[in-house]
Design a protein around this motif. Structure first.
Motif, PDB file in Angstrom:
ATOM      1  N   LEU A  58      -3.642 -24.547 -18.738  1.00  0.00           N
ATOM      2  CA  LEU A  58      -4.464 -25.709 -18.086  1.00  0.00           C
ATOM      3  C   LEU A  58      -4.523 -27.056 -19.116  1.00  0.00           C
ATOM      4  CD1 LEU A  58      -6.523 -26.196 -15.832  1.00  0.00           C
ATOM      5  CD2 LEU A  58      -8.441 -25.493 -17.428  1.00  0.00           C
ATOM      6  N   VAL A  59      -4.958 -26.772 -20.218  1.00  0.00           N
ATOM      7  CA  VAL A  59      -4.709 -27.973 -21.091  1.00  0.00           C
ATOM      8  C   VAL A  59      -3.722 -28.834 -20.983  1.00  0.00           C
ATOM      9  CG1 VAL A  59      -5.285 -28.776 -23.599  1.00  0.00           C
ATOM     10  CG2 VAL A  59      -6.968 -27.175 -22.537  1.00  0.00           C
ATOM     11  N   MET A  60      -2.334 -27.875 -21.307  1.00  0.00           N
ATOM     12  CA  MET A  60      -1.201 -28.574 -21.424  1.00  0.00           C
ATOM     13  C   MET A  60      -0.929 -29.151 -20.092  1.00  0.00           C
ATOM     14  SD  MET A  60       0.075 -28.353 -24.441  1.00  0.00           S
ATOM     15  CE  MET A  60       1.680 -28.758 -24.203  1.00  0.00           C
ATOM     16  N   GLY A  66       6.206 -36.694 -23.318  1.00  0.00           N
ATOM     17  CA  GLY A  66       6.511 -37.027 -24.786  1.00  0.00           C
ATOM     18  C   GLY A  66       6.094 -35.971 -25.875  1.00  0.00           C
ATOM     19  N   THR A  67       6.747 -36.007 -26.910  1.00  0.00           N
ATOM     20  CA  THR A  67       6.381 -35.401 -28.276  1.00  0.00           C
ATOM     21  C   THR A  67       5.049 -35.530 -28.680  1.00  0.00           C
ATOM     22  OG1 THR A  67       8.880 -35.349 -28.775  1.00  0.00           O
ATOM     23  CG2 THR A  67       7.088 -34.656 -30.701  1.00  0.00           C
ATOM     24  N   PHE A  72      -0.338 -33.353 -29.187  1.00  0.00           N
ATOM     25  CA  PHE A  72      -1.842 -33.495 -29.209  1.00  0.00           C
ATOM     26  C   PHE A  72      -2.508 -32.562 -28.181  1.00  0.00           C
ATOM     27  CE2 PHE A  72      -5.512 -35.282 -26.657  1.00  0.00           C
ATOM     28  CZ  PHE A  72      -6.385 -35.374 -27.859  1.00  0.00           C
ATOM     29  N   TRP A  73      -2.064 -32.172 -27.053  1.00  0.00           N
ATOM     30  CA  TRP A  73      -2.592 -31.443 -26.200  1.00  0.00           C
ATOM     31  C   TRP A  73      -2.517 -29.853 -26.546  1.00  0.00           C
ATOM     32  CZ3 TRP A  73      -6.478 -33.017 -23.276  1.00  0.00           C
ATOM     33  CH2 TRP A  73      -6.226 -34.264 -22.842  1.00  0.00           C
ATOM     34  N   ASP A  74      -1.446 -29.671 -27.074  1.00  0.00           N
ATOM     35  CA  ASP A  74      -1.183 -28.409 -27.829  1.00  0.00           C
ATOM     36  C   ASP A  74      -2.255 -27.992 -28.821  1.00  0.00           C
ATOM     37  OD1 ASP A  74       0.166 -25.779 -27.262  1.00  0.00           O
ATOM     38  OD2 ASP A  74       2.178 -26.653 -27.987  1.00  0.00           O
TER      39      ASP A  74
END
Length: 145
Positions: A58-60, A66-67, A72-74
């Protein structure tokens, strides 16, 4: 069922090792306390691995291609989900006072450092089971399985 097995295998292998290293060398717990914390942590990891896989997906889903965005999201996904659980584990394992605070801080730093490496590891393990990486189709039903 493959989702559950893949997510659980990835989480248990990765965080048994990293958790034990943090507890012993950062938190300062004895090997006996580390063993107890890992024994408590194992069933909790089994219980939380698939929910984390869903949370991460869900977050990803918010991440760009982009890297920096994926990093950031991971990292945010891992930090927000795992730190509260980890603090509970080491508290139940005997950490208190300054040990508990060092453990929380150590876990936060670990999650900041390990967010993307764990995400890549999780995607690799999911690939071994023929599953898509997290964040590709969060919370969707895959009709081809």
């Amino acid at each position: 069922m493959r989702d559950f097995i893949a997510d659980t295998l990835a989480l248990v292998l990765f965080f048994t090792l990293t958790g034990a290293l943090n507890e012993r060398f950062i938190v300062g717990m004895s090997w006996e306390e580390v063993a107890l914390a890992r024994a408590i942590g194992a069933p909790l990891m089994v219980a939380t691995a698939r929910p984390y896989g869903l949370w991460r997906g869900l977050v990803m889903g918010r991440a760009g291609t982009g890297t920096a965005s994926r990093l950031f999201w991971d990292t945010l996904a891992l930090l927000s989900f795992q730190v509260p659980i980890y603090v509970g584990i080491i508290w139940a394992g005997g950490a208190e006072g300054a040990e508990l605070w060092r453990g929380a801080l150590g876990a936060a730093v670990m999650m900041l450092a390990l967010g993307r490496p764990y995400g890549l590891w999780l995607d690799l393990v999911r690939g071994w089971f023929g599953l898509p990486p997290g964040g590709q189709k969060p919370m969707s039903v895959d009709t081809e399985r």
